[in-house]
Design a protein around this motif. Structure first.
Motif, PDB file in Angstrom:
ATOM      1  N   GLY A  98      58.380   8.900 -44.978  1.00  0.00           N
ATOM      2  CA  GLY A  98      57.748   8.680 -43.397  1.00  0.00           C
ATOM      3  C   GLY A  98      58.155   9.912 -42.653  1.00  0.00           C
ATOM      4  N   LEU A  99      58.302  10.951 -43.091  1.00  0.00           N
ATOM      5  CA  LEU A  99      58.163  11.479 -42.002  1.00  0.00           C
ATOM      6  C   LEU A  99      57.777  11.626 -41.309  1.00  0.00           C
ATOM      7  N   GLY A 100      56.600  11.799 -41.651  1.00  0.00           N
ATOM      8  CA  GLY A 100      55.133  12.141 -41.143  1.00  0.00           C
ATOM      9  C   GLY A 100      54.738  11.030 -40.510  1.00  0.00           C
ATOM     10  N   GLY A 101      55.036  10.007 -40.862  1.00  0.00           N
ATOM     11  CA  GLY A 101      54.030   8.808 -39.840  1.00  0.00           C
ATOM     12  C   GLY A 101      53.311   8.179 -41.205  1.00  0.00           C
ATOM     13  N   MET A 102      51.643   7.964 -40.927  1.00  0.00           N
ATOM     14  CA  MET A 102      50.944   7.003 -41.655  1.00  0.00           C
ATOM     15  C   MET A 102      50.444   8.543 -42.669  1.00  0.00           C
ATOM     16  N   SER A 103      50.369   9.208 -42.717  1.00  0.00           N
ATOM     17  CA  SER A 103      50.132  10.591 -42.701  1.00  0.00           C
ATOM     18  C   SER A 103      50.262  10.503 -44.369  1.00  0.00           C
ATOM     19  N   THR A 104      52.091  11.244 -44.469  1.00  0.00           N
ATOM     20  CA  THR A 104      52.802  11.351 -45.315  1.00  0.00           C
ATOM     21  C   THR A 104      52.920  10.319 -46.196  1.00  0.00           C
ATOM     22  N   ALA A 105      53.169   9.322 -45.487  1.00  0.00           N
ATOM     23  CA  ALA A 105      53.674   7.878 -46.142  1.00  0.00           C
ATOM     24  C   ALA A 105      51.781   7.366 -47.220  1.00  0.00           C
ATOM     25  N   MET A 107      49.894   9.448 -48.278  1.00  0.00           N
ATOM     26  CA  MET A 107      50.009  10.657 -49.872  1.00  0.00           C
ATOM     27  C   MET A 107      50.575  10.577 -50.590  1.00  0.00           C
ATOM     28  N   GLU A 108      52.361   9.211 -50.274  1.00  0.00           N
ATOM     29  CA  GLU A 108      53.752   9.187 -50.985  1.00  0.00           C
ATOM     30  C   GLU A 108      53.480   7.728 -52.418  1.00  0.00           C
ATOM     31  N   LEU A 109      52.217   7.633 -51.555  1.00  0.00           N
ATOM     32  CA  LEU A 109      52.560   5.921 -52.236  1.00  0.00           C
ATOM     33  C   LEU A 109      52.526   6.039 -53.530  1.00  0.00           C
ATOM     34  N   PRO A 110      50.973   7.307 -54.319  1.00  0.00           N
ATOM     35  CA  PRO A 110      50.490   6.989 -55.572  1.00  0.00           C
ATOM     36  C   PRO A 110      51.815   7.612 -56.000  1.00  0.00           C
ATOM     37  N   ALA A 111      52.798   8.141 -55.976  1.00  0.00           N
ATOM     38  CA  ALA A 111      53.914   8.586 -56.637  1.00  0.00           C
ATOM     39  C   ALA A 111      54.928   7.469 -56.600  1.00  0.00           C
ATOM     40  N   THR A 112      55.146   6.691 -55.277  1.00  0.00           N
ATOM     41  CA  THR A 112      56.477   5.584 -55.069  1.00  0.00           C
ATOM     42  C   THR A 112      55.818   4.976 -56.332  1.00  0.00           C
ATOM     43  N   THR A 113      54.396   4.855 -56.636  1.00  0.00           N
ATOM     44  CA  THR A 113      53.797   3.250 -57.608  1.00  0.00           C
ATOM     45  C   THR A 113      54.577   3.886 -58.902  1.00  0.00           C
ATOM     46  N   ALA A 114      54.367   5.173 -58.958  1.00  0.00           N
ATOM     47  CA  ALA A 114      54.297   5.419 -60.703  1.00  0.00           C
ATOM     48  C   ALA A 114      56.129   5.454 -60.684  1.00  0.00           C
ATOM     49  N   MET A 115      56.098   5.902 -59.811  1.00  0.00           N
ATOM     50  CA  MET A 115      58.530   5.996 -60.129  1.00  0.00           C
ATOM     51  C   MET A 115      58.937   3.927 -60.124  1.00  0.00           C
ATOM     52  N   LEU A 116      57.497   3.881 -59.396  1.00  0.00           N
ATOM     53  CA  LEU A 116      57.945   1.613 -59.826  1.00  0.00           C
ATOM     54  C   LEU A 116      58.295   1.446 -60.874  1.00  0.00           C
ATOM     55  N   LEU A 117      56.937   1.990 -61.587  1.00  0.00           N
ATOM     56  CA  LEU A 117      56.331   1.269 -62.848  1.00  0.00           C
ATOM     57  C   LEU A 117      56.971   1.963 -63.851  1.00  0.00           C
ATOM     58  N   ARG A 118      57.374   3.472 -63.528  1.00  0.00           N
ATOM     59  CA  ARG A 118      58.878   4.089 -64.404  1.00  0.00           C
ATOM     60  C   ARG A 118      59.736   3.194 -64.333  1.00  0.00           C
ATOM     61  N   ALA A 119      60.503   2.884 -63.455  1.00  0.00           N
ATOM     62  CA  ALA A 119      61.170   2.204 -63.614  1.00  0.00           C
ATOM     63  C   ALA A 119      61.470   0.495 -63.854  1.00  0.00           C
ATOM     64  N   ILE A 120      60.530  -0.052 -63.904  1.00  0.00           N
ATOM     65  CA  ILE A 120      59.558  -1.246 -64.578  1.00  0.00           C
ATOM     66  C   ILE A 120      59.754  -1.057 -66.344  1.00  0.00           C
ATOM     67  N   LYS A 190      55.108  -1.820 -46.919  1.00  0.00           N
ATOM     68  CA  LYS A 190      55.886  -0.702 -47.011  1.00  0.00           C
ATOM     69  C   LYS A 190      55.038   0.361 -46.026  1.00  0.00           C
ATOM     70  N   LEU A 191      53.671   0.127 -45.801  1.00  0.00           N
ATOM     71  CA  LEU A 191      52.817   1.444 -45.107  1.00  0.00           C
ATOM     72  C   LEU A 191      53.194   1.476 -44.124  1.00  0.00           C
ATOM     73  N   ALA A 192      53.928  -0.007 -43.278  1.00  0.00           N
ATOM     74  CA  ALA A 192      54.220  -0.080 -41.903  1.00  0.00           C
ATOM     75  C   ALA A 192      54.982   0.077 -41.827  1.00  0.00           C
ATOM     76  N   ALA A 193      55.757   0.288 -42.325  1.00  0.00           N
ATOM     77  CA  ALA A 193      58.071  -0.115 -42.207  1.00  0.00           C
ATOM     78  C   ALA A 193      57.294   1.350 -42.132  1.00  0.00           C
TER      79      ALA A 193
END
Length: 247
Positions: A98-105, A107-120, A190-193
């Motif tokens: 979220g530091l850089g707004g939409m552009s960095t958000a 880029m971060e989306l696939p990594a967060t999705t992977a972490m969510l799946l790993r947590a599951i 999440k992206l909008a936030a």
């Protein structure tokens, strides 16, 4: 013999109480924080630029495929962590995204999705299932099709637990195509936030905290019901109905 059956019934009821507790606390007070930062789930989606809204489902499918490979590879290298560790890692990732707004958000989306799946997957393992088995892999992805924590859930989404997907042909491809549209709505919120630079870091960290906690709790319910159906020899659909009565 009657005493044994009674004990098993009491144990099943106690386990259902435990799983109902996981379900009720899945969102928790963090949802109110996110709503105060970004508004309701509907207004969050409206804040996204039209091209991003239109491309969310495709981007989510791609993120899910990347998450499948990343989560499976990481399990071979890094053991499952305690739930609070998963939550801390994804919270930090959301803040960075979220530091850089939409552009960095984005880029971060696939990594967060992977972490969510790993947590599951970790939640599945804690309930006694092997995340490397195909059936468990399918169920881990299916957990991501549960209503997100920002939805107004009055218990109606409990129907998710009794849904049966018919998987034929390229099974995982069909599953991801079925899950992506619903998950894309959740990830769009999440992206909008995270869309406001700097302030988005606070919202991004908070969003990832709530999402990780939510999906870990939902996974405990999902796999807990599967395990209880086997251990107590009670039909799965009957357990879902009993769980719904506790909401």
């Amino acid at each position: 013999m009657q005493d044994v059956v009674l004990v098993e019934k009491l144990d099943a009821e106690a386990e259902l109480d435990r799983l109902a507790g996981f379900y009720r606390t899945a969102g928790g007070p963090g949802v109110k924080l996110l709503n105060s930062l970004g508004g309701s789930a509907e207004s969050l989606l409206e804040q996204l630029p039209e091209p991003i809204r239109q491309g969310l489902t495709g981007a989510t499918e791609q993120a899910l495929w990347l998450a499948m490979h990343a989560a499976e590879g990481s399990r071979r290298a890094v053991p499952d962590q305690r739930p609070w560790v998963n939550t801390a890692v994804t919270t930090a990732m959301g803040a960075a995204g979220g530091l850089g707004g939409m552009s960095t958000a984005l880029m971060e989306l696939p990594a967060t999705t992977a972490m969510l799946l790993r947590a599951i997957q970790g939640a599945a393992a804690r309930e006694g299932f092997d995340p490397s088995e195909d059936g468990v892999k399918f169920d881990c992805v299916r957990v991501l099709s549960a209503a997100g924590p920002l939805s107004n859930d009055d218990g109606a989404d409990l129907g998710f637990f009794s849904v049966r997907l018919t998987l034929t042909g390229p099974a995982m491809q069909k599953l991801i195509a079925a899950v992506a549209p619903r998950l894309s709505v959740v990830l769009g919120q999440k992206l909008a936030a995270q869309s406001v630079p700097v302030l988005g870091a606070i919202a991004g960290g908070g969003t990832n905290y709530v999402y990780t906690r939510y999906y870990q709790q939902i996974a405990r319910v999902h796999f807990g019901l599967r395990r209880l159906a086997v251990d107590a020899d009670i039909p799965h659909d009957e357990l879902v109905r009993k769980l719904a009565a506790r909401m």
